[in-house]
Scaffold this motif. Structure first.
Motif, PDB file in Angstrom:
ATOM      1  N   GLY A   1      44.464  44.501  35.965  1.00 45.47           N
ATOM      2  CA  GLY A   1      43.238  44.190  36.683  1.00 45.47           C
ATOM      3  C   GLY A   1      42.047  44.497  35.799  1.00 45.47           C
ATOM      4  N   GLY A   2      41.119  43.549  35.705  1.00 45.01           N
ATOM      5  CA  GLY A   2      39.932  43.728  34.863  1.00 45.01           C
ATOM      6  C   GLY A   2      40.295  43.915  33.399  1.00 45.01           C
TER       7      GLY A   2
ATOM      8  N   ASP B   1      44.522  34.270  37.638  1.00 47.11           N
ATOM      9  CA  ASP B   1      44.540  35.539  38.361  1.00 47.11           C
ATOM     10  C   ASP B   1      44.158  35.247  39.817  1.00 47.11           C
ATOM     11  OD1 ASP B   1      45.056  36.394  35.834  1.00 47.11           O
ATOM     12  OD2 ASP B   1      43.284  37.686  35.646  1.00 47.11           O
TER      13      ASP B   1
ATOM     14  N   PHE C   1      35.847  41.746  43.955  1.00 43.93           N
ATOM     15  CA  PHE C   1      35.888  43.200  44.147  1.00 43.93           C
ATOM     16  C   PHE C   1      34.507  43.839  44.227  1.00 43.93           C
ATOM     17  CE2 PHE C   1      39.620  41.925  41.527  1.00 43.93           C
ATOM     18  CZ  PHE C   1      40.483  41.813  42.614  1.00 43.93           C
TER      19      PHE C   1
ATOM     20  N   GLU D   1      43.306  36.167  43.306  1.00 37.57           N
ATOM     21  CA  GLU D   1      42.721  37.381  43.894  1.00 37.57           C
ATOM     22  C   GLU D   1      41.408  37.100  44.612  1.00 37.57           C
ATOM     23  OE1 GLU D   1      42.231  39.475  40.186  1.00 37.57           O
ATOM     24  OE2 GLU D   1      40.309  38.489  39.770  1.00 37.57           O
TER      25      GLU D   1
ATOM     26  N   HIS E   1      45.399  45.481  40.670  1.00 34.26           N
ATOM     27  CA  HIS E   1      44.076  46.077  40.868  1.00 34.26           C
ATOM     28  C   HIS E   1      44.294  47.276  41.780  1.00 34.26           C
ATOM     29  CE1 HIS E   1      41.114  43.378  39.020  1.00 34.26           C
ATOM     30  NE2 HIS E   1      41.924  42.377  39.325  1.00 34.26           N
TER      31      HIS E   1
ATOM     32  N   HIS F   1      49.949  41.305  38.727  1.00 27.95           N
ATOM     33  CA  HIS F   1      48.556  41.643  38.407  1.00 27.95           C
ATOM     34  C   HIS F   1      48.192  42.821  39.304  1.00 27.95           C
ATOM     35  CE1 HIS F   1      44.556  40.917  36.966  1.00 27.95           C
ATOM     36  NE2 HIS F   1      44.059  40.505  38.105  1.00 27.95           N
TER      37      HIS F   1
HETATM   38 ZN   LIG Z   1      42.031  40.481  38.483  1.00 32.47          ZN
END
Ligand SMILES: [Zn+2]
Length: 326
Positions: free
Chosen positions: A142-143, A8, A13, A10, A86, A84
């Motif tokens: 996401g998550g 992933d 966050f 990124e 978010h 992906h």
């Molecule tokens: Zn992620």
């Protein structure tokens, strides 16, 4: 065995997003270097919301271009890029120095109204396809927040997403941000589903390729946290940002056995070979390993390198593009 090495791609966050350099560019370069010269593929689930959000800020155009260049390099080396999302990037603001993420009530796609979700999903998917110059068909939430899936299934249909890889069988986490409960997911390496990602439906239109998981002992997490403190040179993540809170998860994993992903992130990479053995013992023909470039550590990279060296001639390190898009 088909092995999917997935990452992933990124920023962080939490309070601090960390830098593009340390969370994405540098660690991805290290991952690609491990693959160089071997017939193996890696799949990067790209958090495209960052690129779309960065569009609004002239001061971010250089770093954004570096990311785009790296994504093109990933494709040119025969690796894969998939989607992906978010969605909190819709609320994120760059204040001139750092990102204010504003994840409250905007971390999961299902936090947004149905009409908003529709716009976000299509915009992010098309944005990614324009950058990489080819179609994507696989998705990771996401998550891992892919539930309740009946609120998202129309987005899969409209955007021609065929495969999901968000489920971590056995795992669960309910916090202000996260809402995942995969305790009832089939213990399978692949299954079809329709409106519930945890319920097999042989006639369902979608395919779940769950992230491979295994049971971890509390001792594993005591070691993980202690080694990080005692030997930061080997065990400190390259990513320079901070996670959002995972509620009481840390306390839980330190006191009871828990299911979690098989991962290349830091100390988790210790378990790669054991995870592969477990998948083989269960008769699985597919294994999905998750990692995050930002989660690279010196220790984790060396374990991943060894894992690939020991297995790339015995197993097929494939990608979503190769299996589902070509
Ligand atoms: Zn992620």
């Amino acid at each position: 065995m088909n092995i999917y090495l997935t990452f992933d791609y990124e920023l962080f966050f939490g309070e601090s997003s960390g830098s593009v350099q340390k969370c994405m560019l540098e660690p991805t370069r290290d991952l690609l270097a491990i693959a160089d010269g071997k017939d193996i593929r890696m799949t990067f689930f790209v958090d495209v919301g960052y690129l779309i959000a960065a569009d609004q800020y002239p001061s971010l155009q250089n770093e954004k271009q570096s990311v785009i260049d790296q994504l093109k390099l990933i494709i040119s080396k025969g690796h894969d890029i998939q989607l992906h999302i978010h969605p909190h990037w819709e609320r994120a603001v760059f204040n001139g120095e750092k990102w204010e993420m504003n994840t409250e009530g905007a971390y999961r796609l299902t936090d947004f109204k149905a009409e908003e979700r529709k716009v976000i999903f299509a915009k992010y998917k098309q944005g990614l396809e324009e950058i990489i110059g080819r179609k994507v068909k696989a998705y990771r939430a996401g998550g891992w927040c892919i539930q309740p899936f009946d609120e998202l299934s129309d987005l899969f249909v409209e955007n021609e997403i065929l495969v999901d890889s968000s489920v971590i069988p056995g795992d669960f986490m309910l916090t202000d941000h996260y809402a995942i409960d995969f305790r009832s997911a089939p213990k399978k390496a692949r299954y079809q589903f329709s409106d519930d990602v945890c319920k097999e439906d042989p006639n369902g239109p979608f395919i779940e390729l769950p992230i491979s998981s295994m049971r971890y002992s509390p001792l594993f997490f005591w070691q993980l946290y202690l080694l990080g403190r005692l030997f930061p040179a080997s065990h400190k993540m390259i990513g320079d940002g901070s996670f959002i809170s995972q509620g009481g998860r840390k306390k839980r994993v330190l006191s009871t056995y828990s299911y979690n992903h098989i991962s290349t992130d830091g100390y988790f990479a210790k378990k790669l070979s054991e995870g592969l053995r477990k998948c083989l013992n269960e008769g699985f023909e597919e294994m999905v390993i998750i990692g995050h470039p930002k989660g690279n550590t010196k220790y984790g990279l060396s374990k991943l390198r060894t894992f690939i060296e020991n297995n790339h001639k015995k197993h097929n390190f494939t990608s979503f593009h190769k299996e589902f898009c070509s």
